[in-house]
Motif scaffolding. Structure first.
Motif: not given
Length: 431
Positions: A42-51, A120-128
Protein backbone atom coordinates in the motif's frame (compact mmCIF):
# COMPACT_ATOMS: atom_id res chain seq x y z
CA UNK A 1 2.08 -27.21 24.39
CA UNK A 2 3.37 -23.79 23.31
CA UNK A 3 5.70 -23.44 20.32
CA UNK A 4 8.99 -22.20 21.78
CA UNK A 5 11.28 -19.47 20.44
CA UNK A 6 13.73 -17.06 22.02
CA UNK A 7 12.17 -13.96 20.43
CA UNK A 8 8.63 -13.59 19.06
CA UNK A 9 7.86 -10.58 16.86
CA UNK A 10 4.18 -9.67 16.44
CA UNK A 11 3.65 -7.86 13.12
CA UNK A 12 5.05 -8.44 9.63
CA UNK A 13 5.54 -4.96 8.19
CA UNK A 14 8.76 -2.94 7.97
CA UNK A 15 9.09 -2.58 11.77
CA UNK A 16 8.39 -6.24 12.49
CA UNK A 17 10.58 -7.40 9.62
CA UNK A 18 13.58 -5.35 10.69
CA UNK A 19 13.07 -6.34 14.34
CA UNK A 20 13.07 -10.03 13.41
CA UNK A 21 16.06 -9.56 11.14
CA UNK A 22 18.10 -7.73 13.78
CA UNK A 23 17.34 -10.34 16.45
CA UNK A 24 18.14 -13.26 14.14
CA UNK A 25 21.42 -11.71 13.01
CA UNK A 26 22.38 -11.38 16.68
CA UNK A 27 21.97 -15.15 16.98
CA UNK A 28 18.49 -15.42 18.49
CA UNK A 29 15.94 -18.06 17.51
CA UNK A 30 13.20 -15.81 16.10
CA UNK A 31 9.59 -16.35 15.10
CA UNK A 32 7.58 -13.67 13.31
CA UNK A 33 3.77 -13.72 13.62
CA UNK A 34 1.95 -11.77 10.90
CA UNK A 35 -1.82 -11.60 10.49
CA UNK A 36 -2.19 -9.99 7.07
CA UNK A 37 0.04 -9.15 4.15
CA UNK A 38 2.34 -6.31 5.09
CA UNK A 39 1.28 -2.78 4.23
CA UNK A 40 4.27 -2.37 1.93
CA UNK A 41 2.01 -3.06 -1.06
CA UNK A 42 0.00 0.00 0.00
CA UNK A 43 3.08 2.25 0.13
CA UNK A 44 4.84 4.07 -2.67
CA UNK A 45 8.11 2.21 -2.22
CA UNK A 46 9.90 5.43 -1.24
CA UNK A 47 11.65 5.19 2.13
CA UNK A 48 11.49 8.39 4.16
CA UNK A 49 13.60 9.16 7.20
CA UNK A 50 12.29 12.68 7.87
CA UNK A 51 10.76 14.73 5.07
CA UNK A 52 9.59 17.67 7.19
CA UNK A 53 10.24 18.90 10.70
CA UNK A 54 7.20 19.72 12.86
CA UNK A 55 7.98 23.45 12.86
CA UNK A 56 8.40 23.96 9.12
CA UNK A 57 6.45 23.38 5.91
CA UNK A 58 9.67 23.32 3.87
CA UNK A 59 11.32 19.96 3.12
CA UNK A 60 14.11 19.01 5.51
CA UNK A 61 17.38 19.08 3.60
CA UNK A 62 19.25 16.75 5.97
CA UNK A 63 17.01 14.49 8.10
CA UNK A 64 19.89 13.26 10.28
CA UNK A 65 20.86 16.82 11.16
CA UNK A 66 17.25 17.57 12.14
CA UNK A 67 16.73 14.59 14.46
CA UNK A 68 18.30 16.15 17.61
CA UNK A 69 15.82 19.04 17.39
CA UNK A 70 12.76 16.76 17.54
CA UNK A 71 10.65 16.52 20.71
CA UNK A 72 11.94 14.29 23.51
CA UNK A 73 9.05 11.83 23.05
CA UNK A 74 9.80 11.28 19.36
CA UNK A 75 10.94 7.68 18.68
CA UNK A 76 14.03 8.98 16.84
CA UNK A 77 15.18 10.60 20.09
CA UNK A 78 15.00 7.17 21.75
CA UNK A 79 17.15 5.35 19.19
CA UNK A 80 19.38 8.37 18.45
CA UNK A 81 21.04 9.49 15.24
CA UNK A 82 23.60 6.67 15.39
CA UNK A 83 20.78 4.15 15.82
CA UNK A 84 18.99 5.51 12.76
CA UNK A 85 22.20 5.37 10.73
CA UNK A 86 22.90 1.79 11.82
CA UNK A 87 19.40 0.68 10.85
CA UNK A 88 19.54 2.43 7.47
CA UNK A 89 22.86 0.69 6.76
CA UNK A 90 21.07 -2.63 7.25
CA UNK A 91 18.29 -1.42 4.96
CA UNK A 92 20.84 -0.53 2.28
CA UNK A 93 22.28 -4.03 2.49
CA UNK A 94 18.87 -5.73 2.33
CA UNK A 95 17.43 -3.53 -0.43
CA UNK A 96 20.48 -3.20 -2.64
CA UNK A 97 18.40 -2.00 -5.59
CA UNK A 98 17.67 1.22 -3.71
CA UNK A 99 19.59 4.45 -4.09
CA UNK A 100 20.24 7.50 -1.87
CA UNK A 101 22.80 6.08 0.56
CA UNK A 102 25.58 8.20 -0.93
CA UNK A 103 24.38 11.29 0.96
CA UNK A 104 22.59 12.29 4.17
CA UNK A 105 20.50 14.79 2.23
CA UNK A 106 16.97 14.06 1.08
CA UNK A 107 16.32 13.51 -2.61
CA UNK A 108 13.26 15.12 -4.19
CA UNK A 109 11.13 12.69 -6.18
CA UNK A 110 8.09 13.48 -8.35
CA UNK A 111 4.92 11.61 -7.40
CA UNK A 112 2.08 10.39 -9.60
CA UNK A 113 0.02 13.37 -8.42
CA UNK A 114 2.60 15.86 -9.64
CA UNK A 115 3.93 16.83 -6.24
CA UNK A 116 7.54 16.68 -5.04
CA UNK A 117 8.34 14.39 -2.13
CA UNK A 118 11.53 14.50 -0.04
CA UNK A 119 12.83 11.01 0.61
CA UNK A 120 15.98 9.35 1.93
CA UNK A 121 15.96 6.20 -0.21
CA UNK A 122 14.31 5.50 -3.56
CA UNK A 123 14.21 2.58 -5.98
CA UNK A 124 16.95 2.53 -8.61
CA UNK A 125 14.18 2.65 -11.20
CA UNK A 126 13.18 6.13 -10.00
CA UNK A 127 16.73 7.53 -9.95
CA UNK A 128 16.60 9.23 -13.35
CA UNK A 129 13.49 11.11 -12.26
CA UNK A 130 14.87 13.15 -9.36
CA UNK A 131 13.54 16.70 -9.43
CA UNK A 132 16.98 18.27 -8.95
CA UNK A 133 17.97 16.91 -12.39
CA UNK A 134 17.65 19.71 -14.97
CA UNK A 135 17.12 17.48 -17.99
CA UNK A 136 13.76 18.00 -19.72
CA UNK A 137 11.30 15.18 -19.07
CA UNK A 138 8.32 13.50 -20.71
CA UNK A 139 5.80 11.72 -18.49
CA UNK A 140 3.86 8.92 -20.16
CA UNK A 141 0.57 7.59 -18.82
CA UNK A 142 -1.63 4.77 -20.07
CA UNK A 143 -5.29 5.21 -21.05
CA UNK A 144 -6.44 2.24 -18.96
CA UNK A 145 -4.33 3.16 -15.91
CA UNK A 146 -6.32 6.13 -14.69
CA UNK A 147 -4.39 6.59 -11.42
CA UNK A 148 -1.64 8.36 -13.34
CA UNK A 149 -2.75 11.35 -15.44
CA UNK A 150 0.56 12.28 -17.07
CA UNK A 151 -0.43 15.70 -18.52
CA UNK A 152 -1.98 16.66 -15.17
CA UNK A 153 1.11 15.54 -13.23
CA UNK A 154 3.39 17.42 -15.65
CA UNK A 155 1.38 20.62 -15.24
CA UNK A 156 1.57 20.33 -11.45
CA UNK A 157 5.34 19.81 -11.55
CA UNK A 158 5.81 22.90 -13.73
CA UNK A 159 3.59 24.89 -11.37
CA UNK A 160 5.77 23.69 -8.48
CA UNK A 161 8.77 25.30 -10.18
CA UNK A 162 10.88 22.28 -11.13
CA UNK A 163 14.12 23.31 -12.91
CA UNK A 164 13.29 21.57 -16.18
CA UNK A 165 10.61 21.51 -18.87
CA UNK A 166 8.15 18.67 -18.43
CA UNK A 167 5.28 17.53 -20.62
CA UNK A 168 2.79 14.68 -20.38
CA UNK A 169 1.27 12.26 -22.87
CA UNK A 170 -1.36 9.56 -22.50
CA UNK A 171 -1.11 6.56 -24.79
CA UNK A 172 -2.76 3.18 -25.19
CA UNK A 173 -0.66 0.46 -23.61
CA UNK A 174 0.12 -2.10 -26.34
CA UNK A 175 -1.97 -5.23 -25.93
CA UNK A 176 -5.27 -3.56 -25.12
CA UNK A 177 -5.37 -4.24 -21.38
CA UNK A 178 -8.74 -3.78 -19.69
CA UNK A 179 -9.40 -0.74 -17.53
CA UNK A 180 -9.39 -2.89 -14.40
CA UNK A 181 -6.15 -4.71 -15.25
CA UNK A 182 -3.85 -5.10 -12.25
CA UNK A 183 -0.48 -3.37 -12.29
CA UNK A 184 1.09 -6.82 -12.15
CA UNK A 185 -0.48 -7.55 -15.57
CA UNK A 186 1.41 -4.62 -17.12
CA UNK A 187 4.58 -5.74 -15.36
CA UNK A 188 4.26 -9.35 -16.51
CA UNK A 189 3.82 -8.37 -20.18
CA UNK A 190 7.00 -6.29 -19.97
CA UNK A 191 8.92 -8.86 -17.90
CA UNK A 192 8.17 -11.57 -20.46
CA UNK A 193 8.41 -9.16 -23.41
CA UNK A 194 5.31 -10.98 -24.58
CA UNK A 195 3.84 -10.62 -28.08
CA UNK A 196 1.08 -7.98 -28.11
CA UNK A 197 -1.21 -6.58 -30.72
CA UNK A 198 -0.55 -2.94 -31.63
CA UNK A 199 -3.05 -0.31 -32.71
CA UNK A 200 -2.47 -1.22 -36.39
CA UNK A 201 -3.30 -4.87 -35.76
CA UNK A 202 0.32 -5.99 -36.10
CA UNK A 203 1.97 -8.20 -33.48
CA UNK A 204 5.18 -7.01 -31.77
CA UNK A 205 7.05 -7.63 -28.56
CA UNK A 206 5.66 -5.58 -25.66
CA UNK A 207 8.78 -3.50 -24.98
CA UNK A 208 9.31 -2.64 -28.63
CA UNK A 209 5.64 -1.81 -29.10
CA UNK A 210 5.68 0.46 -26.03
CA UNK A 211 8.80 2.29 -27.19
CA UNK A 212 7.28 2.84 -30.64
CA UNK A 213 4.13 4.27 -29.09
CA UNK A 214 6.19 6.74 -27.03
CA UNK A 215 8.57 7.87 -29.81
CA UNK A 216 6.17 10.40 -31.43
CA UNK A 217 5.81 12.22 -28.10
CA UNK A 218 9.52 12.58 -27.24
CA UNK A 219 9.92 16.04 -28.84
CA UNK A 220 13.41 16.55 -27.47
CA UNK A 221 12.75 15.16 -24.00
CA UNK A 222 15.96 13.96 -22.37
CA UNK A 223 14.31 11.38 -20.07
CA UNK A 224 10.99 9.58 -19.92
CA UNK A 225 8.94 8.71 -16.84
CA UNK A 226 6.38 5.89 -16.74
CA UNK A 227 4.04 4.75 -13.98
CA UNK A 228 5.78 2.20 -11.77
CA UNK A 229 4.74 -0.90 -13.74
CA UNK A 230 7.99 -1.57 -15.62
CA UNK A 231 8.43 -5.19 -14.61
CA UNK A 232 8.23 -7.10 -11.35
CA UNK A 233 10.74 -9.93 -11.72
CA UNK A 234 13.45 -7.89 -13.49
CA UNK A 235 12.54 -4.18 -13.74
CA UNK A 236 16.17 -3.24 -14.51
CA UNK A 237 16.09 -5.32 -17.71
CA UNK A 238 12.79 -3.75 -18.79
CA UNK A 239 14.14 -0.27 -18.16
CA UNK A 240 17.39 -0.95 -20.00
CA UNK A 241 15.50 -2.31 -23.01
CA UNK A 242 13.25 0.77 -23.20
CA UNK A 243 16.24 3.10 -22.77
CA UNK A 244 18.04 1.42 -25.66
CA UNK A 245 15.05 1.77 -27.94
CA UNK A 246 14.13 5.32 -26.90
CA UNK A 247 17.71 6.60 -26.69
CA UNK A 248 17.10 8.41 -23.36
CA UNK A 249 17.06 7.42 -19.66
CA UNK A 250 13.82 5.93 -18.37
CA UNK A 251 12.42 6.15 -14.84
CA UNK A 252 9.40 5.02 -12.87
CA UNK A 253 7.10 7.46 -11.08
CA UNK A 254 6.03 6.03 -7.67
CA UNK A 255 2.33 5.21 -7.59
CA UNK A 256 -0.39 4.68 -5.03
CA UNK A 257 -1.58 1.23 -3.96
CA UNK A 258 -1.18 -1.45 -5.09
CA UNK A 259 2.47 -0.52 -5.45
CA UNK A 260 4.95 -2.63 -7.39
CA UNK A 261 7.96 -0.90 -5.76
CA UNK A 262 6.40 -1.71 -2.38
CA UNK A 263 5.95 -5.35 -3.38
CA UNK A 264 9.54 -5.53 -4.63
CA UNK A 265 10.74 -4.18 -1.26
CA UNK A 266 8.61 -6.75 0.53
CA UNK A 267 10.24 -9.49 -1.57
CA UNK A 268 13.71 -8.22 -0.63
CA UNK A 269 12.87 -8.02 3.09
CA UNK A 270 11.32 -11.49 3.29
CA UNK A 271 14.23 -12.98 1.34
CA UNK A 272 16.56 -11.51 3.98
CA UNK A 273 14.39 -12.96 6.77
CA UNK A 274 14.54 -16.38 5.12
CA UNK A 275 18.31 -16.12 4.79
CA UNK A 276 18.62 -15.16 8.47
CA UNK A 277 16.62 -18.23 9.53
CA UNK A 278 13.53 -16.41 10.85
CA UNK A 279 10.50 -18.71 11.25
CA UNK A 280 7.27 -17.16 10.03
CA UNK A 281 3.63 -17.80 10.87
CA UNK A 282 1.22 -15.81 8.69
CA UNK A 283 -2.50 -15.48 8.19
CA UNK A 284 -3.76 -15.62 11.78
CA UNK A 285 -4.17 -12.77 14.30
CA UNK A 286 -2.52 -12.62 17.72
CA UNK A 287 -5.51 -12.35 20.03
CA UNK A 288 -4.23 -12.82 23.58
CA UNK A 289 -1.25 -13.36 25.84
CA UNK A 290 -0.44 -15.31 28.97
CA UNK A 291 1.51 -13.60 31.76
CA UNK A 292 4.34 -15.21 33.64
CA UNK A 293 2.43 -15.10 36.93
CA UNK A 294 -0.98 -13.85 38.02
CA UNK A 295 -2.79 -11.67 35.48
CA UNK A 296 -2.99 -8.15 36.78
CA UNK A 297 0.30 -8.32 38.63
CA UNK A 298 2.40 -9.69 35.81
CA UNK A 299 5.91 -8.49 35.15
CA UNK A 300 6.68 -10.66 32.15
CA UNK A 301 4.87 -12.19 29.19
CA UNK A 302 5.05 -15.99 28.95
CA UNK A 303 3.34 -16.48 25.58
CA UNK A 304 1.03 -15.01 22.96
CA UNK A 305 -1.76 -16.87 21.20
CA UNK A 306 -3.03 -16.75 17.64
CA UNK A 307 -6.56 -17.67 16.59
CA UNK A 308 -6.33 -20.37 13.93
CA UNK A 309 -9.85 -21.34 12.78
CA UNK A 310 -11.21 -20.98 16.31
CA UNK A 311 -8.32 -22.79 17.99
CA UNK A 312 -5.92 -20.92 20.26
CA UNK A 313 -2.29 -21.69 19.38
CA UNK A 314 0.29 -20.41 21.93
CA UNK A 315 3.81 -19.20 21.12
CA UNK A 316 6.17 -18.89 24.06
CA UNK A 317 9.37 -16.85 24.12
CA UNK A 318 11.82 -15.13 26.40
CA UNK A 319 11.40 -11.77 24.63
CA UNK A 320 8.60 -10.17 22.57
CA UNK A 321 8.45 -7.28 20.09
CA UNK A 322 5.13 -5.57 19.29
CA UNK A 323 5.01 -4.10 15.76
CA UNK A 324 1.35 -4.21 14.84
CA UNK A 325 0.99 -0.72 13.36
CA UNK A 326 -0.89 2.39 14.39
CA UNK A 327 -4.49 3.53 13.98
CA UNK A 328 -4.54 2.67 10.27
CA UNK A 329 -3.05 -0.76 10.77
CA UNK A 330 -5.27 -1.37 13.85
CA UNK A 331 -2.28 -1.86 16.14
CA UNK A 332 -3.98 1.01 17.99
CA UNK A 333 -7.75 0.89 18.29
CA UNK A 334 -10.35 3.41 19.43
CA UNK A 335 -14.04 3.86 20.08
CA UNK A 336 -16.01 6.83 21.39
CA UNK A 337 -14.69 6.33 24.92
CA UNK A 338 -11.04 5.32 24.77
CA UNK A 339 -7.94 4.56 22.76
CA UNK A 340 -6.35 1.16 23.29
CA UNK A 341 -3.60 -1.22 22.28
CA UNK A 342 -5.59 -4.42 21.72
CA UNK A 343 -3.07 -7.27 22.20
CA UNK A 344 -1.42 -6.46 25.55
CA UNK A 345 -3.70 -3.58 26.63
CA UNK A 346 -0.70 -1.30 26.95
CA UNK A 347 -1.30 2.27 28.07
CA UNK A 348 -2.07 4.76 25.26
CA UNK A 349 -2.08 8.35 26.52
CA UNK A 350 -5.10 10.35 25.32
CA UNK A 351 -7.46 13.01 26.58
CA UNK A 352 -10.59 11.73 28.32
CA UNK A 353 -12.67 14.17 26.25
CA UNK A 354 -12.68 12.76 22.72
CA UNK A 355 -13.35 16.22 21.26
CA UNK A 356 -9.77 17.03 22.22
CA UNK A 357 -8.47 14.22 20.01
CA UNK A 358 -8.72 16.32 16.88
CA UNK A 359 -8.51 19.91 15.66
CA UNK A 360 -11.58 21.55 14.16
CA UNK A 361 -9.45 22.53 11.18
CA UNK A 362 -9.20 19.51 8.86
CA UNK A 363 -5.57 20.42 8.14
CA UNK A 364 -4.84 21.33 11.75
CA UNK A 365 -2.67 19.70 14.39
CA UNK A 366 -4.57 16.58 15.44
CA UNK A 367 -3.71 14.75 18.67
CA UNK A 368 -4.87 11.43 17.21
CA UNK A 369 -2.04 11.58 14.66
CA UNK A 370 0.41 11.02 17.55
CA UNK A 371 -1.59 8.35 19.42
CA UNK A 372 0.58 5.39 20.36
CA UNK A 373 2.70 3.84 23.07
CA UNK A 374 5.22 5.83 25.13
CA UNK A 375 8.39 3.86 25.86
CA UNK A 376 11.49 3.93 28.00
CA UNK A 377 15.00 4.18 26.52
CA UNK A 378 14.90 0.44 25.75
CA UNK A 379 11.65 0.78 23.72
CA UNK A 380 9.63 -0.96 26.45
CA UNK A 381 6.03 0.40 26.61
CA UNK A 382 5.29 2.43 29.73
CA UNK A 383 2.19 2.25 31.91
CA UNK A 384 0.28 5.29 33.17
CA UNK A 385 2.66 5.61 36.15
CA UNK A 386 5.78 5.61 33.97
CA UNK A 387 6.93 2.05 34.69
CA UNK A 388 7.52 -0.65 32.10
CA UNK A 389 4.32 -2.52 31.21
CA UNK A 390 6.30 -5.77 30.87
CA UNK A 391 9.97 -6.48 31.44
CA UNK A 392 10.27 -8.50 28.20
CA UNK A 393 8.12 -6.51 25.74
CA UNK A 394 9.41 -3.87 23.30
CA UNK A 395 7.50 -1.89 20.70
CA UNK A 396 8.47 -0.62 17.25
CA UNK A 397 7.04 1.24 14.27
CA UNK A 398 3.76 3.10 14.07
CA UNK A 399 2.36 1.51 17.23
CA UNK A 400 4.66 4.02 18.95
CA UNK A 401 3.35 7.45 19.90
CA UNK A 402 4.89 10.89 20.01
CA UNK A 403 5.20 11.60 16.31
CA UNK A 404 3.01 12.32 13.27
CA UNK A 405 4.46 10.13 10.54
CA UNK A 406 2.07 11.42 7.86
CA UNK A 407 2.95 15.08 8.38
CA UNK A 408 6.66 14.42 8.89
CA UNK A 409 7.03 11.79 6.15
CA UNK A 410 8.94 9.63 8.61
CA UNK A 411 6.92 6.40 8.71
CA UNK A 412 9.39 4.10 6.96
CA UNK A 413 12.42 5.47 8.77
CA UNK A 414 10.86 5.18 12.23
CA UNK A 415 9.73 1.63 11.46
CA UNK A 416 13.18 0.56 10.25
CA UNK A 417 15.11 2.34 13.04
CA UNK A 418 12.91 1.31 15.98
CA UNK A 419 12.39 -2.20 14.57
CA UNK A 420 16.14 -2.71 14.28
CA UNK A 421 16.77 -1.31 17.78
CA UNK A 422 13.97 -3.35 19.42
CA UNK A 423 15.07 -6.58 17.73
CA UNK A 424 18.71 -6.09 18.67
CA UNK A 425 17.76 -5.28 22.30
CA UNK A 426 15.53 -8.36 22.49
CA UNK A 427 18.36 -10.58 21.26
CA UNK A 428 20.76 -8.98 23.73
CA UNK A 429 18.31 -9.70 26.57
CA UNK A 430 18.18 -13.38 25.61
CA UNK A 431 21.91 -13.84 26.12
Amino acid sequence: MAIESEVVVVGGGLAGGFAALAAAREGADVRLLSYKQSTLAQASGLVDVLGYTPDSDRPAADPFEAIPSLAEEHPYRTVGVDGVREAMAVFDEVADRYRGAHTDRNALLPTHGGTIKPTARYPAGAAAGVASDERDALLVGFEALVDFDAPHAAAHLEAAGVPFDVSGATIAFPGGLAADAKVTRYAKLLDEDAPVETGTGATRRARSALASAVQPHLDGAERVGFPAVLGDDDPAAVRESLETQLGVPVFEVPMGPPSLPGLRLEDDLYAALDAAGVSMETGNPVVDYEPDGERGSEGRIASVSIDRNGASIPFAADQFVLATGGLVGKGIGSDRERVEEPVFDCHVPHATDRYEWFDTDAFGDHDFARFGLPTDDDLRPLDARGGAEFENLRAAGSVLGGYDFAAEKSGSGVSIATGHAAGAAAAEAVR
